[in-house]
Design an enzyme around this catalytic site. Structure first.
Site, PDB file in Angstrom:
ATOM      1  CE  LYS A 160      -2.841   3.138   0.428  1.00 47.43           C
ATOM      2  NZ  LYS A 160      -4.197   3.488   0.204  1.00 47.43           N
ATOM      3  CB  CYS A 179      -3.076   8.978  -0.194  1.00 48.56           C
ATOM      4  SG  CYS A 179      -4.827   9.061   0.195  1.00 48.56           S
TER       5      CYS A 179
HETATM    6  N1  SAJ Z   1      -0.714  15.134  -8.822  1.00 44.50           N
HETATM    7  C1  SAJ Z   1       0.269  15.804  -9.564  1.00 44.50           C
HETATM    8  N2  SAJ Z   1       0.608  15.313 -10.784  1.00 44.50           N
HETATM    9  C2  SAJ Z   1       0.022  14.195 -11.310  1.00 44.50           C
HETATM   10  C3  SAJ Z   1      -0.962  13.518 -10.553  1.00 44.50           C
HETATM   11  C4  SAJ Z   1      -1.302  14.012  -9.312  1.00 44.50           C
HETATM   12  O1  SAJ Z   1       0.823  16.820  -9.139  1.00 44.50           O
HETATM   13  O2  SAJ Z   1       0.375  13.827 -12.433  1.00 44.50           O
HETATM   14  C5  SAJ Z   1      -1.126  15.660  -7.508  1.00 44.50           C
HETATM   15  C6  SAJ Z   1      -2.633  15.937  -7.401  1.00 44.50           C
HETATM   16  O3  SAJ Z   1      -2.954  17.195  -7.897  1.00 44.50           O
HETATM   17  C7  SAJ Z   1      -2.866  15.807  -5.916  1.00 44.50           C
HETATM   18  C8  SAJ Z   1      -1.861  14.725  -5.479  1.00 44.50           C
HETATM   19  O4  SAJ Z   1      -0.920  14.648  -6.533  1.00 44.50           O
HETATM   20  O5  SAJ Z   1      -2.569  16.995  -5.224  1.00 44.50           O
HETATM   21  C9  SAJ Z   1      -2.444  13.366  -5.236  1.00 44.50           C
HETATM   22  O6  SAJ Z   1      -3.488  13.090  -6.147  1.00 44.50           O
HETATM   23  P1  SAJ Z   1      -3.687  11.708  -6.886  1.00 44.50           P
HETATM   24  O7  SAJ Z   1      -4.874  11.865  -7.759  1.00 44.50           O
HETATM   25  O8  SAJ Z   1      -2.445  11.270  -7.546  1.00 44.50           O
HETATM   26  O9  SAJ Z   1      -3.932  10.638  -5.722  1.00 44.50           O
HETATM   27  P2  SAJ Z   1      -4.867  10.620  -4.402  1.00 44.50           P
HETATM   28  O10 SAJ Z   1      -4.037  11.082  -3.246  1.00 44.50           O
HETATM   29  O11 SAJ Z   1      -6.176  11.254  -4.612  1.00 44.50           O
HETATM   30  O12 SAJ Z   1      -5.120   9.017  -4.242  1.00 44.50           O
HETATM   31  C10 SAJ Z   1      -4.012   8.131  -4.117  1.00 44.50           C
HETATM   32  C11 SAJ Z   1      -4.178   6.944  -5.083  1.00 44.50           C
HETATM   33  N3  SAJ Z   1      -2.944   6.182  -5.131  1.00 44.50           N
HETATM   34  C12 SAJ Z   1      -2.340   5.852  -6.297  1.00 44.50           C
HETATM   35  O13 SAJ Z   1      -2.754   6.186  -7.385  1.00 44.50           O
HETATM   36  C13 SAJ Z   1      -1.102   5.005  -6.189  1.00 44.50           C
HETATM   37  C14 SAJ Z   1      -5.336   6.061  -4.627  1.00 44.50           C
HETATM   38  O14 SAJ Z   1      -5.401   4.897  -5.432  1.00 44.50           O
HETATM   39  C15 SAJ Z   1      -5.172   5.656  -3.160  1.00 44.50           C
HETATM   40  O15 SAJ Z   1      -6.279   4.891  -2.708  1.00 44.50           O
HETATM   41  C16 SAJ Z   1      -5.101   6.929  -2.335  1.00 44.50           C
HETATM   42  O16 SAJ Z   1      -3.959   7.672  -2.760  1.00 44.50           O
HETATM   43  C17 SAJ Z   1      -4.988   6.542  -0.859  1.00 44.50           C
HETATM   44  O17 SAJ Z   1      -5.990   6.693  -0.129  1.00 44.50           O
HETATM   45  O18 SAJ Z   1      -3.942   6.036  -0.451  1.00 44.50           O
END
Ligand code: SAJ
Length: 402
Positions: free
Chosen positions: A197, A251
């Site tokens: 995880k 996360c």
């Molecule tokens: N972000 C970027 N660039 C990107 C993608 C995201 O800067 O290319 C930023 C987003 O704007 C945001 C942050 O990263 O601020 C996180 O967003 P996210 O959409 O990547 O992920 P979370 O935090 O909403 O959800 C993640 C997911 N994990 C993965 O994809 C490995 C989700 O599957 C998990 O269940 C969740 O964390 C969790 O609860 O752990």
């Protein structure tokens, strides 16, 4: 009957999903106000498809209470905050929930922990509580994987991991999740489940940090980072994520720190990546300063941040880059910047607007911190403004980038 403990962002959708697939579910949360809201037939946060799922679960007889139930299966989905200084996870809520479960459960019950914990937490903090109680229970770790903004779909379709001490117990829990989950469900041991995880979220954090670092390199020498990433990603084995104003949410901006906290001398790449992501809001602040100078804008009160949530189309502000940027600004004793977010009705920050037109009226420089659908549908309103687009979504000529 399944008793789901903790009805937040993970517990509620999970409880609703099980119930709407015919499993008898009682949801428990110690927050009476939250339970009252659910009992009154209202959901507690916005999420695509959640309301329909809620109505379906209510029709199937789901119940909500502040009381732990006497049963043989529990799903624990309570928060695991982390300490900003030590970078270590605080398993306090999980321990308290397990302790209370042990007071209520039948002998031989199965306790499934969905909360994200740092690897080793079950051995270190949960097993001693069970040993102390003298009760024989089956412990399982089934970390959640759903992404805010697409939770309902991902609950149905994502693959899952089940960590159990006993294979037969793992298979039983797999059968329970199979009532709704159409993805593949892997049964493994608890330690492996804990680690996978955190590693999944760390992989994404490091990849985003790489994109943010590339953005800085490209800015330094006048190259277009978006075009470069687009072309690189056409290579069959390259998949770089996108740079942005920082990383928020509970996360990806948090879990990798567990590894840094527990293995400070080993987790070097992770440590640097987290520092890069954490310094991204300050980098944006610096860009704002540069762009103001370039355009002869002297008044920070005419600068507006569009978006307060941690990412697009969710109403969750936890660890959001906008909040991080405002904190950074406050540390420099500067006046707070104006902020508008169409999805946040409550007043969270000092100079917050609730009307898009009034916000635009009062600012000359708009910083796109979050790529909500709403702004994509309103480019016309931004004509004539100086724009810093942190996500490369704005089609207007003259738009600045990070
Ligand atoms: N972000 C970027 N660039 C990107 C993608 C995201 O800067 O290319 C930023 C987003 O704007 C945001 C942050 O990263 O601020 C996180 O967003 P996210 O959409 O990547 O992920 P979370 O935090 O909403 O959800 C993640 C997911 N994990 C993965 O994809 C490995 C989700 O599957 C998990 O269940 C969740 O964390 C969790 O609860 O752990």
């Amino acid at each position: 009957m399944i008793n789901v403990i903790g009805l937040g962002y993970i517990g509620l959708p999970t409880a609703l999903m099980l119930s709407s697939h015919g499993v008898e579910v009682i949801g428990t949360d110690y927050n009476k106000e939250l339970v009252d809201t659910l009992r009154a037939g209202k959901t507690t946060f916005k999420e695509k498809g959640l309301e329909e799922l809620f109505n379906q679960a209510v029709r199937q007889g789901i119940r909500f209470t502040t009381q732990y139930q006497k049963t043989d299966t529990y799903i624990v989905s309570v928060p695991t905050p982390y300490d900003k200084f030590s970078k270590k996870v605080d398993p306090g809520y999980v321990i308290k929930a397990v302790r209370t479960v042990l007071e209520h459960c039948t002998d031989g019950a199965t306790v499934i922990i969905e909360s994200t914990i740092s690897p080793g937490t079950i051995d270190k903090s949960v097993r001693p509580v069970i040993a102390e109680s003298g009760k024989a229970v089956n412990l399982v770790h089934a970390p959640e994987r759903i992404i805010p903004g697409n939770m309902v779909y991902e609950l149905l379709h994502n693959n899952r991991t089940i960590g159990a001490d006993d294979r037969a117990v793992g298979e039983r829990v797999k059968a329970l999740y199979s009532s709704f989950c159409q993805g593949e469900i892997v049964v493994t041991d608890i330690r492996t489940a804990e680690m996978t995880k955190v590693v999944e979220n760390t992989f994404r954090a490091v990849n985003i940090a790489f994109a943010n670092e590339l953005a800085r390199i490209c800015r330094h020498d006048g190259m277009d980072v978006y075009e470069i990433i687009r072309i690189c990603n056409m290579h069959p084995r390259v998949n770089i994520l996108q740079p942005g104003p920082g990383v928020g949410g509970h996360c990806i901006s948090v879990d990798p720190w567990f590894l840094v906290g527990d293995y400070p001398s080993l987790a070097k790449v992770i440590d640097e990546s987290m520092k890069t992501n954490d310094s991204q809001p300050a980098y944006v602040l610096n860009r704002i300063h540069e762009i103001m100078k370039e355009n002869g804008l002297g008044d920070t009160r005419r600068v507006g941040l569009y978006g307060l949530t941690y990412k697009e189309n969710v109403d969750d502000v936890r660890e959001s880059p906008t909040l991080q940027l405002l904190e950074c600004q406050e540390r420099h004793l500067a006046e707070p910047l104006k902020v508008y977010d169409p999805l946040i009705g409550k007043d969270i920050v000092p100079d917050q607007y609730h009307d898009f037109d009034a916000f635009l009226e009062d600012v000359d420089l708009v910083v796109i911190m979050v790529k909500h659908d709403q702004i994509r549908q309103n480019w016309d309103k931004l004509r004539g403004k100086v724009i810093l687009d942190c996500h490369n979504i704005c089609p207007l000529p003259g738009t600045y980038h990070i």
